[in-house]
Design a protein around this motif. Structure first.
Motif, short mmCIF file in Angstrom:
data_model
loop_
_atom_site.label_atom_id
_atom_site.label_comp_id
_atom_site.label_asym_id
_atom_site.label_seq_id
_atom_site.Cartn_x
_atom_site.Cartn_y
_atom_site.Cartn_z
N GLY A 276 0.77 -1.23 0.00
CA GLY A 276 0.00 0.00 0.00
C GLY A 276 0.80 1.28 0.00
N LYS A 277 2.12 1.20 0.11
CA LYS A 277 2.95 2.39 0.19
C LYS A 277 4.11 2.28 -0.80
CE LYS A 277 3.63 6.26 2.59
NZ LYS A 277 2.61 7.32 2.68
N PHE A 278 4.18 3.24 -1.74
CA PHE A 278 5.26 3.24 -2.71
C PHE A 278 6.59 3.53 -2.03
CE2 PHE A 278 1.62 4.02 -5.43
CZ PHE A 278 1.95 3.47 -6.66
N ASN A 279 7.63 2.73 -2.33
CA ASN A 279 8.97 3.08 -1.87
C ASN A 279 9.58 4.07 -2.86
OD1 ASN A 279 10.25 1.62 -4.02
ND2 ASN A 279 10.19 -0.27 -2.81
N GLU A 280 10.78 4.54 -2.59
CA GLU A 280 11.35 5.63 -3.39
C GLU A 280 11.57 5.25 -4.84
OE1 GLU A 280 11.59 8.81 -2.47
OE2 GLU A 280 10.54 8.04 -0.71
N LYS A 281 12.08 4.05 -5.10
CA LYS A 281 12.31 3.64 -6.49
C LYS A 281 10.99 3.40 -7.21
CE LYS A 281 16.98 1.74 -6.13
NZ LYS A 281 17.86 0.55 -6.28
N GLN A 282 10.02 2.82 -6.51
CA GLN A 282 8.71 2.63 -7.12
C GLN A 282 8.09 3.98 -7.48
OE1 GLN A 282 6.75 0.41 -4.06
NE2 GLN A 282 7.48 -1.59 -4.80
N LYS A 283 8.24 4.97 -6.60
CA LYS A 283 7.73 6.31 -6.88
C LYS A 283 8.38 6.90 -8.12
CE LYS A 283 6.39 8.00 -2.28
NZ LYS A 283 6.72 8.99 -1.21
N LEU A 284 9.69 6.76 -8.20
CA LEU A 284 10.41 7.32 -9.35
C LEU A 284 9.87 6.76 -10.66
CD1 LEU A 284 14.19 7.37 -8.30
CD2 LEU A 284 12.78 9.35 -8.91
N LEU A 285 9.76 5.45 -10.75
CA LEU A 285 9.33 4.82 -11.99
C LEU A 285 7.85 5.08 -12.26
CD1 LEU A 285 11.20 1.39 -11.98
CD2 LEU A 285 11.79 3.48 -13.21
N TYR A 286 7.03 4.99 -11.21
CA TYR A 286 5.60 5.20 -11.43
C TYR A 286 5.33 6.63 -11.88
CZ TYR A 286 0.60 4.67 -11.11
OH TYR A 286 -0.73 4.61 -11.45
N GLN A 287 6.05 7.59 -11.33
CA GLN A 287 5.83 8.97 -11.73
C GLN A 287 6.23 9.19 -13.18
OE1 GLN A 287 4.21 10.73 -9.59
NE2 GLN A 287 4.05 12.58 -10.86
N CYS A 288 7.24 8.47 -13.66
CA CYS A 288 7.59 8.54 -15.09
C CYS A 288 6.41 8.12 -15.96
CB CYS A 288 8.79 7.65 -15.38
SG CYS A 288 10.36 8.22 -14.71
N ALA A 289 5.80 6.99 -15.60
CA ALA A 289 4.65 6.51 -16.37
C ALA A 289 3.47 7.47 -16.25
CB ALA A 289 4.25 5.12 -15.88
#
Length: 414
Positions: A276-289
Protein backbone atom coordinates in the motif's frame (compact mmCIF):
# COMPACT_ATOMS: atom_id res chain seq x y z
CA UNK A 1 -27.48 -2.80 -27.84
CA UNK A 2 -30.89 -2.19 -29.39
CA UNK A 3 -31.73 -3.74 -32.76
CA UNK A 4 -31.50 -0.31 -34.42
CA UNK A 5 -27.76 -0.28 -33.69
CA UNK A 6 -27.25 -3.53 -35.60
CA UNK A 7 -29.55 -2.42 -38.42
CA UNK A 8 -27.52 0.79 -38.86
CA UNK A 9 -24.28 -1.21 -38.90
CA UNK A 10 -25.63 -3.44 -41.67
CA UNK A 11 -26.89 -0.51 -43.72
CA UNK A 12 -23.46 1.14 -43.54
CA UNK A 13 -21.93 -2.13 -44.71
CA UNK A 14 -24.32 -2.35 -47.68
CA UNK A 15 -23.26 1.08 -48.93
CA UNK A 16 -19.76 -0.37 -49.45
CA UNK A 17 -21.05 -3.35 -51.47
CA UNK A 18 -21.76 -3.40 -55.19
CA UNK A 19 -25.10 -4.46 -56.68
CA UNK A 20 -25.38 -8.16 -57.38
CA UNK A 21 -23.64 -9.15 -54.14
CA UNK A 22 -24.24 -11.43 -51.20
CA UNK A 23 -22.80 -11.03 -47.72
CA UNK A 24 -22.57 -14.20 -45.63
CA UNK A 25 -21.45 -14.34 -42.02
CA UNK A 26 -21.27 -17.11 -39.43
CA UNK A 27 -21.61 -16.94 -35.64
CA UNK A 28 -19.28 -19.92 -35.25
CA UNK A 29 -19.46 -22.85 -32.86
CA UNK A 30 -17.69 -24.05 -29.74
CA UNK A 31 -14.70 -26.27 -30.56
CA UNK A 32 -14.17 -29.54 -28.74
CA UNK A 33 -12.02 -29.23 -25.62
CA UNK A 34 -11.46 -32.85 -24.59
CA UNK A 35 -13.45 -36.07 -24.57
CA UNK A 36 -17.07 -35.07 -25.13
CA UNK A 37 -16.56 -31.61 -23.58
CA UNK A 38 -16.59 -28.41 -25.65
CA UNK A 39 -15.10 -25.03 -24.88
CA UNK A 40 -17.65 -22.35 -23.90
CA UNK A 41 -19.15 -20.79 -27.03
CA UNK A 42 -18.01 -17.29 -27.97
CA UNK A 43 -19.73 -15.72 -30.97
CA UNK A 44 -17.80 -14.16 -33.85
CA UNK A 45 -17.54 -10.46 -32.99
CA UNK A 46 -18.32 -9.19 -36.48
CA UNK A 47 -21.41 -11.39 -36.54
CA UNK A 48 -22.57 -9.92 -33.22
CA UNK A 49 -21.74 -6.38 -34.37
CA UNK A 50 -24.04 -6.80 -37.38
CA UNK A 51 -26.83 -8.91 -35.86
CA UNK A 52 -26.70 -8.88 -32.05
CA UNK A 53 -27.15 -12.67 -32.16
CA UNK A 54 -24.86 -14.69 -29.88
CA UNK A 55 -26.16 -18.19 -30.55
CA UNK A 56 -23.86 -20.75 -32.13
CA UNK A 57 -24.45 -22.33 -35.52
CA UNK A 58 -26.22 -19.25 -36.84
CA UNK A 59 -25.77 -17.73 -40.31
CA UNK A 60 -26.59 -14.29 -41.65
CA UNK A 61 -27.09 -13.81 -45.39
CA UNK A 62 -27.93 -10.57 -47.15
CA UNK A 63 -28.56 -9.92 -50.82
CA UNK A 64 -27.75 -6.43 -52.11
CA UNK A 65 -29.21 -5.31 -55.41
CA UNK A 66 -28.77 -1.55 -55.73
CA UNK A 67 -30.97 0.02 -53.05
CA UNK A 68 -32.76 -3.24 -52.33
CA UNK A 69 -31.64 -5.52 -49.50
CA UNK A 70 -32.99 -8.92 -48.57
CA UNK A 71 -31.82 -10.20 -45.21
CA UNK A 72 -32.16 -13.75 -43.90
CA UNK A 73 -31.10 -15.21 -40.58
CA UNK A 74 -30.58 -18.97 -40.28
CA UNK A 75 -30.95 -20.43 -36.79
CA UNK A 76 -31.09 -23.82 -35.11
CA UNK A 77 -34.67 -25.10 -34.98
CA UNK A 78 -36.48 -25.63 -31.73
CA UNK A 79 -35.49 -28.99 -30.20
CA UNK A 80 -36.93 -29.58 -26.70
CA UNK A 81 -34.69 -32.58 -26.05
CA UNK A 82 -31.45 -30.85 -27.09
CA UNK A 83 -32.46 -27.74 -25.17
CA UNK A 84 -32.61 -29.77 -21.96
CA UNK A 85 -28.86 -30.08 -22.25
CA UNK A 86 -27.70 -26.90 -23.94
CA UNK A 87 -30.34 -24.31 -23.06
CA UNK A 88 -33.13 -22.51 -24.88
CA UNK A 89 -32.73 -21.57 -28.50
CA UNK A 90 -33.90 -18.25 -29.87
CA UNK A 91 -37.37 -18.08 -31.34
CA UNK A 92 -38.03 -16.11 -34.52
CA UNK A 93 -39.63 -13.31 -32.53
CA UNK A 94 -36.71 -13.11 -30.10
CA UNK A 95 -34.21 -13.10 -32.97
CA UNK A 96 -36.07 -10.24 -34.64
CA UNK A 97 -36.16 -8.20 -31.42
CA UNK A 98 -32.39 -8.48 -31.17
CA UNK A 99 -31.40 -8.14 -34.82
CA UNK A 100 -34.22 -6.41 -36.70
CA UNK A 101 -34.13 -9.26 -39.26
CA UNK A 102 -37.63 -10.60 -39.90
CA UNK A 103 -36.84 -13.39 -42.39
CA UNK A 104 -35.86 -16.39 -40.25
CA UNK A 105 -35.08 -19.85 -41.61
CA UNK A 106 -33.55 -22.99 -40.16
CA UNK A 107 -29.85 -23.69 -40.46
CA UNK A 108 -30.34 -26.86 -42.53
CA UNK A 109 -32.00 -24.74 -45.23
CA UNK A 110 -28.96 -22.56 -45.81
CA UNK A 111 -27.14 -24.54 -48.50
CA UNK A 112 -30.18 -24.97 -50.75
CA UNK A 113 -31.19 -21.36 -50.18
CA UNK A 114 -27.73 -20.14 -51.21
CA UNK A 115 -27.65 -22.31 -54.31
CA UNK A 116 -31.13 -21.11 -55.33
CA UNK A 117 -30.16 -17.43 -55.05
CA UNK A 118 -27.00 -17.93 -57.09
CA UNK A 119 -28.90 -19.88 -59.76
CA UNK A 120 -31.88 -17.50 -60.00
CA UNK A 121 -30.31 -14.08 -59.42
CA UNK A 122 -27.49 -12.14 -61.00
CA UNK A 123 -25.01 -12.72 -58.20
CA UNK A 124 -21.53 -11.66 -59.21
CA UNK A 125 -19.70 -11.56 -55.89
CA UNK A 126 -19.93 -12.93 -52.36
CA UNK A 127 -18.49 -11.10 -49.35
CA UNK A 128 -17.16 -13.26 -46.51
CA UNK A 129 -15.41 -12.57 -43.23
CA UNK A 130 -11.83 -13.70 -43.88
CA UNK A 131 -10.21 -13.11 -40.51
CA UNK A 132 -7.18 -15.38 -40.18
CA UNK A 133 -4.14 -13.80 -38.56
CA UNK A 134 -1.93 -16.92 -38.58
CA UNK A 135 -1.18 -19.36 -41.38
CA UNK A 136 -1.70 -22.45 -39.20
CA UNK A 137 -5.24 -21.58 -38.07
CA UNK A 138 -7.92 -24.11 -39.00
CA UNK A 139 -10.44 -23.04 -41.62
CA UNK A 140 -13.57 -21.41 -40.23
CA UNK A 141 -16.98 -21.70 -41.93
CA UNK A 142 -16.17 -18.66 -44.07
CA UNK A 143 -13.09 -20.32 -45.56
CA UNK A 144 -14.94 -23.59 -46.08
CA UNK A 145 -17.75 -21.79 -47.90
CA UNK A 146 -15.19 -19.93 -50.02
CA UNK A 147 -13.71 -23.25 -51.15
CA UNK A 148 -17.20 -24.52 -52.01
CA UNK A 149 -17.91 -21.38 -54.07
CA UNK A 150 -14.61 -21.60 -55.93
CA UNK A 151 -15.27 -25.20 -56.92
CA UNK A 152 -18.97 -24.90 -57.83
CA UNK A 153 -19.27 -21.27 -58.97
CA UNK A 154 -15.87 -20.20 -60.32
CA UNK A 155 -17.45 -17.19 -62.05
CA UNK A 156 -18.29 -15.59 -58.68
CA UNK A 157 -15.76 -13.19 -57.17
CA UNK A 158 -15.01 -13.64 -53.48
CA UNK A 159 -14.43 -10.48 -51.46
CA UNK A 160 -13.43 -9.79 -47.87
CA UNK A 161 -15.68 -7.98 -45.39
CA UNK A 162 -12.81 -7.19 -43.04
CA UNK A 163 -11.61 -3.87 -44.51
CA UNK A 164 -15.06 -2.29 -44.35
CA UNK A 165 -15.83 -3.67 -40.89
CA UNK A 166 -12.51 -2.32 -39.66
CA UNK A 167 -13.55 1.16 -40.76
CA UNK A 168 -16.94 0.87 -39.12
CA UNK A 169 -15.72 -0.54 -35.83
CA UNK A 170 -12.99 2.09 -35.53
CA UNK A 171 -15.53 4.83 -34.79
CA UNK A 172 -17.84 4.15 -31.84
CA UNK A 173 -21.47 5.22 -31.86
CA UNK A 174 -22.94 7.08 -28.83
CA UNK A 175 -24.54 3.88 -27.48
CA UNK A 176 -21.15 2.16 -27.60
CA UNK A 177 -19.52 5.00 -25.66
CA UNK A 178 -22.25 4.76 -23.02
CA UNK A 179 -21.61 1.01 -22.72
CA UNK A 180 -17.86 1.57 -22.49
CA UNK A 181 -18.33 4.07 -19.66
CA UNK A 182 -20.45 1.52 -17.79
CA UNK A 183 -17.69 -1.07 -18.29
CA UNK A 184 -15.22 1.43 -16.82
CA UNK A 185 -17.33 1.77 -13.66
CA UNK A 186 -17.39 -1.98 -13.17
CA UNK A 187 -13.65 -2.27 -13.84
CA UNK A 188 -13.07 0.47 -11.26
CA UNK A 189 -14.99 -1.50 -8.65
CA UNK A 190 -12.93 -4.61 -9.41
CA UNK A 191 -9.59 -2.81 -9.22
CA UNK A 192 -10.55 -1.06 -5.98
CA UNK A 193 -11.47 -4.43 -4.50
CA UNK A 194 -8.02 -5.76 -5.37
CA UNK A 195 -6.25 -2.67 -4.04
CA UNK A 196 -8.13 -2.72 -0.75
CA UNK A 197 -7.44 -6.41 -0.18
CA UNK A 198 -3.76 -6.10 -1.09
CA UNK A 199 -1.12 -7.14 1.41
CA UNK A 200 2.10 -9.13 1.46
CA UNK A 201 1.51 -12.86 1.27
CA UNK A 202 -1.53 -12.78 -1.00
CA UNK A 203 -1.42 -14.96 -4.09
CA UNK A 204 -2.17 -13.73 -7.57
CA UNK A 205 -5.19 -16.03 -7.73
CA UNK A 206 -6.59 -14.30 -4.64
CA UNK A 207 -6.37 -10.92 -6.35
CA UNK A 208 -8.04 -12.46 -9.38
CA UNK A 209 -10.81 -13.88 -7.20
CA UNK A 210 -11.50 -10.38 -5.85
CA UNK A 211 -11.87 -8.99 -9.36
CA UNK A 212 -14.02 -11.87 -10.63
CA UNK A 213 -16.30 -11.68 -7.58
CA UNK A 214 -16.80 -7.93 -7.97
CA UNK A 215 -17.69 -8.29 -11.65
CA UNK A 216 -20.22 -10.99 -10.83
CA UNK A 217 -21.90 -8.67 -8.32
CA UNK A 218 -22.46 -6.27 -11.23
CA UNK A 219 -23.93 -8.96 -13.49
CA UNK A 220 -20.72 -9.53 -15.48
CA UNK A 221 -20.02 -13.27 -15.46
CA UNK A 222 -16.67 -13.15 -17.26
CA UNK A 223 -14.07 -10.44 -17.85
CA UNK A 224 -13.57 -8.98 -21.31
CA UNK A 225 -10.35 -10.95 -21.80
CA UNK A 226 -8.05 -13.29 -19.81
CA UNK A 227 -6.89 -11.28 -16.81
CA UNK A 228 -3.22 -10.50 -16.24
CA UNK A 229 -2.52 -10.17 -12.51
CA UNK A 230 1.06 -10.66 -11.36
CA UNK A 231 3.41 -9.91 -8.48
CA UNK A 232 7.17 -9.53 -8.17
CA UNK A 233 9.22 -11.35 -10.76
CA UNK A 234 6.10 -12.46 -12.63
CA UNK A 235 5.62 -8.82 -13.65
CA UNK A 236 8.36 -9.41 -16.19
CA UNK A 237 6.25 -11.81 -18.22
CA UNK A 238 3.93 -9.44 -20.11
CA UNK A 239 1.15 -12.01 -20.57
CA UNK A 240 1.36 -14.23 -17.49
CA UNK A 241 -1.76 -16.29 -16.77
CA UNK A 242 -0.52 -18.69 -14.09
CA UNK A 243 -1.89 -16.77 -11.04
CA UNK A 244 0.40 -18.84 -8.81
CA UNK A 245 2.80 -16.14 -7.68
CA UNK A 246 2.79 -14.78 -4.14
CA UNK A 247 3.24 -11.08 -3.40
CA UNK A 248 6.13 -10.29 -1.06
CA UNK A 249 6.58 -7.12 0.96
CA UNK A 250 8.04 -4.51 -1.40
CA UNK A 251 6.58 -6.08 -4.55
CA UNK A 252 4.53 -4.20 -7.10
CA UNK A 253 1.21 -5.72 -8.18
CA UNK A 254 0.72 -5.50 -11.93
CA UNK A 255 -2.74 -5.97 -13.35
CA UNK A 256 -4.17 -5.67 -16.84
CA UNK A 257 -7.93 -6.16 -16.57
CA UNK A 258 -11.25 -5.11 -18.01
CA UNK A 259 -14.98 -5.67 -17.81
CA UNK A 260 -17.30 -6.15 -20.76
CA UNK A 261 -20.67 -4.39 -20.83
CA UNK A 262 -23.10 -4.72 -23.72
CA UNK A 263 -20.26 -6.21 -25.80
CA UNK A 264 -17.93 -3.24 -25.20
CA UNK A 265 -14.62 -4.22 -23.58
CA UNK A 266 -12.32 -1.84 -21.77
CA UNK A 267 -8.68 -2.46 -20.93
CA UNK A 268 -7.13 -0.90 -17.83
CA UNK A 269 -3.79 -1.42 -16.10
CA UNK A 270 -2.75 -0.20 -12.69
CA UNK A 271 0.36 -0.93 -10.69
CA UNK A 272 0.55 -0.59 -6.92
CA UNK A 273 2.78 -1.68 -4.05
CA UNK A 274 1.30 -4.74 -2.38
CA UNK A 275 1.84 -3.16 1.06
CA UNK A 276 0.00 0.00 0.00
CA UNK A 277 2.95 2.39 0.19
CA UNK A 278 5.26 3.24 -2.71
CA UNK A 279 8.97 3.08 -1.87
CA UNK A 280 11.35 5.63 -3.39
CA UNK A 281 12.31 3.64 -6.49
CA UNK A 282 8.71 2.63 -7.12
CA UNK A 283 7.73 6.31 -6.88
CA UNK A 284 10.41 7.32 -9.35
CA UNK A 285 9.33 4.82 -11.99
CA UNK A 286 5.60 5.20 -11.43
CA UNK A 287 5.83 8.97 -11.73
CA UNK A 288 7.59 8.54 -15.09
CA UNK A 289 4.65 6.51 -16.37
CA UNK A 290 2.11 8.87 -14.81
CA UNK A 291 3.69 12.00 -16.31
CA UNK A 292 3.83 10.30 -19.71
CA UNK A 293 0.17 9.35 -19.52
CA UNK A 294 -0.88 12.82 -18.37
CA UNK A 295 1.08 14.37 -21.24
CA UNK A 296 -0.65 12.15 -23.79
CA UNK A 297 -4.12 13.01 -22.51
CA UNK A 298 -3.23 16.70 -22.79
CA UNK A 299 -2.18 16.54 -26.44
CA UNK A 300 -4.24 13.82 -28.15
CA UNK A 301 -6.80 15.31 -30.53
CA UNK A 302 -8.36 14.75 -33.96
CA UNK A 303 -5.97 14.73 -36.90
CA UNK A 304 -2.93 13.08 -35.30
CA UNK A 305 -1.94 9.92 -37.22
CA UNK A 306 -2.82 6.84 -35.16
CA UNK A 307 0.53 5.31 -36.05
CA UNK A 308 2.29 8.19 -34.27
CA UNK A 309 0.62 7.67 -30.89
CA UNK A 310 2.82 4.76 -29.86
CA UNK A 311 5.97 6.65 -30.86
CA UNK A 312 4.87 9.74 -28.93
CA UNK A 313 4.35 7.65 -25.80
CA UNK A 314 7.70 5.97 -26.21
CA UNK A 315 9.65 9.19 -26.74
CA UNK A 316 8.07 11.06 -23.84
CA UNK A 317 8.50 8.10 -21.51
CA UNK A 318 12.14 7.93 -22.52
CA UNK A 319 12.62 11.57 -21.50
CA UNK A 320 11.17 10.79 -18.06
CA UNK A 321 13.44 7.78 -17.63
CA UNK A 322 16.43 9.85 -18.75
CA UNK A 323 15.57 12.58 -16.26
CA UNK A 324 15.87 10.14 -13.33
CA UNK A 325 19.19 8.84 -14.67
CA UNK A 326 17.97 5.41 -15.68
CA UNK A 327 18.22 5.61 -19.46
CA UNK A 328 21.10 7.40 -21.23
CA UNK A 329 20.06 7.37 -24.87
CA UNK A 330 16.95 6.62 -26.90
CA UNK A 331 18.58 3.63 -28.58
CA UNK A 332 18.55 1.77 -25.26
CA UNK A 333 14.96 2.55 -24.28
CA UNK A 334 13.89 -0.95 -25.30
CA UNK A 335 15.55 -2.19 -22.13
CA UNK A 336 12.72 -0.62 -20.13
CA UNK A 337 9.81 -0.24 -22.59
CA UNK A 338 8.85 -3.68 -23.86
CA UNK A 339 5.58 -3.25 -25.74
CA UNK A 340 3.48 -0.86 -27.78
CA UNK A 341 1.58 1.94 -26.16
CA UNK A 342 -1.73 2.09 -28.03
CA UNK A 343 -4.40 -0.26 -29.37
CA UNK A 344 -8.12 0.15 -30.04
CA UNK A 345 -10.72 -1.37 -27.71
CA UNK A 346 -14.37 -2.27 -28.31
CA UNK A 347 -15.99 -5.52 -29.36
CA UNK A 348 -12.51 -7.07 -28.98
CA UNK A 349 -9.95 -6.02 -26.41
CA UNK A 350 -7.53 -5.47 -29.30
CA UNK A 351 -10.31 -4.17 -31.43
CA UNK A 352 -10.71 -4.51 -35.17
CA UNK A 353 -9.77 -1.08 -36.49
CA UNK A 354 -8.45 0.80 -39.49
CA UNK A 355 -4.97 1.82 -38.33
CA UNK A 356 -4.49 4.09 -41.34
CA UNK A 357 -7.14 6.54 -40.09
CA UNK A 358 -5.98 9.64 -38.19
CA UNK A 359 -7.41 10.23 -34.74
CA UNK A 360 -11.11 10.89 -35.26
CA UNK A 361 -13.93 11.73 -32.83
CA UNK A 362 -15.46 8.47 -31.61
CA UNK A 363 -12.23 6.46 -31.55
CA UNK A 364 -11.46 4.66 -28.29
CA UNK A 365 -7.99 3.26 -27.75
CA UNK A 366 -5.56 2.56 -24.92
CA UNK A 367 -2.80 4.81 -23.75
CA UNK A 368 -0.58 2.11 -22.30
CA UNK A 369 2.65 3.16 -20.56
CA UNK A 370 4.72 0.20 -19.44
CA UNK A 371 8.03 0.31 -17.56
CA UNK A 372 10.02 -2.84 -16.76
CA UNK A 373 13.18 -2.32 -14.73
CA UNK A 374 14.57 -5.76 -13.95
CA UNK A 375 17.60 -4.48 -12.03
CA UNK A 376 15.25 -2.76 -9.56
CA UNK A 377 12.76 -5.63 -9.57
CA UNK A 378 9.95 -3.24 -10.59
CA UNK A 379 7.65 -3.82 -13.55
CA UNK A 380 4.18 -2.40 -14.15
CA UNK A 381 2.02 -0.55 -16.65
CA UNK A 382 -0.40 2.34 -16.45
CA UNK A 383 -3.09 1.86 -19.08
CA UNK A 384 -6.17 4.00 -19.67
CA UNK A 385 -8.87 4.19 -22.34
CA UNK A 386 -8.84 7.33 -24.47
CA UNK A 387 -11.94 8.65 -26.25
CA UNK A 388 -11.19 11.14 -29.02
CA UNK A 389 -13.64 14.06 -28.90
CA UNK A 390 -14.31 16.96 -31.29
CA UNK A 391 -11.69 19.15 -29.61
CA UNK A 392 -9.35 16.76 -27.81
CA UNK A 393 -9.81 13.60 -25.77
CA UNK A 394 -11.29 12.16 -22.58
CA UNK A 395 -9.71 9.64 -20.25
CA UNK A 396 -12.59 7.21 -19.70
CA UNK A 397 -10.72 5.36 -16.95
CA UNK A 398 -9.71 8.46 -14.99
CA UNK A 399 -12.35 7.35 -12.47
CA UNK A 400 -9.94 4.59 -11.38
CA UNK A 401 -7.18 5.73 -8.94
CA UNK A 402 -4.06 6.38 -11.00
CA UNK A 403 -1.79 8.87 -9.23
CA UNK A 404 0.52 7.79 -6.40
CA UNK A 405 -1.52 9.84 -3.94
CA UNK A 406 -4.87 8.46 -5.08
CA UNK A 407 -3.66 4.85 -5.12
CA UNK A 408 -2.23 5.09 -1.59
CA UNK A 409 -5.45 6.77 -0.41
CA UNK A 410 -7.56 4.03 -1.99
CA UNK A 411 -5.43 1.45 -0.16
CA UNK A 412 -5.90 3.23 3.16
CA UNK A 413 -2.31 4.39 3.48
CA UNK A 414 -3.02 8.16 3.42
Amino acid sequence: MKKEFHMENRETLYHSMEAGSLAVMFSGHAPRKTGDEDYPFFANRNFVYLTGIEQQNSIFLSEVQGNERKETLFLLPSDPFAERWTGRRLTSIEAYEVSGIDEIKYIDQFQNFLNHIIASKEIQRIYLDFDKIRDNEPDSEAYKLAEYIRNRYPFITLKNLQPQLKKQRTIKKPCEIIAMKEAEKITRAGILSMMQSSKPGRYEYQFKAEFDYTLAQHGVLAPGFPLIITAGKNNFCIHNYSYRGQAQDGDMILNDVGACWDNEINDVSRGWPCNGKFNEKQKLLYQCAYETSEYMFRILKPGIPMKDVDLMIRKYNFEQLKAIGLCDDYASVGKYIWHGGAHHVGYDVHDLADSTMPLTPGMIFCVDVGIYCEEWGIGFRLEDNCLITETGCENLSAIIPRSIEDIEAAMGKR
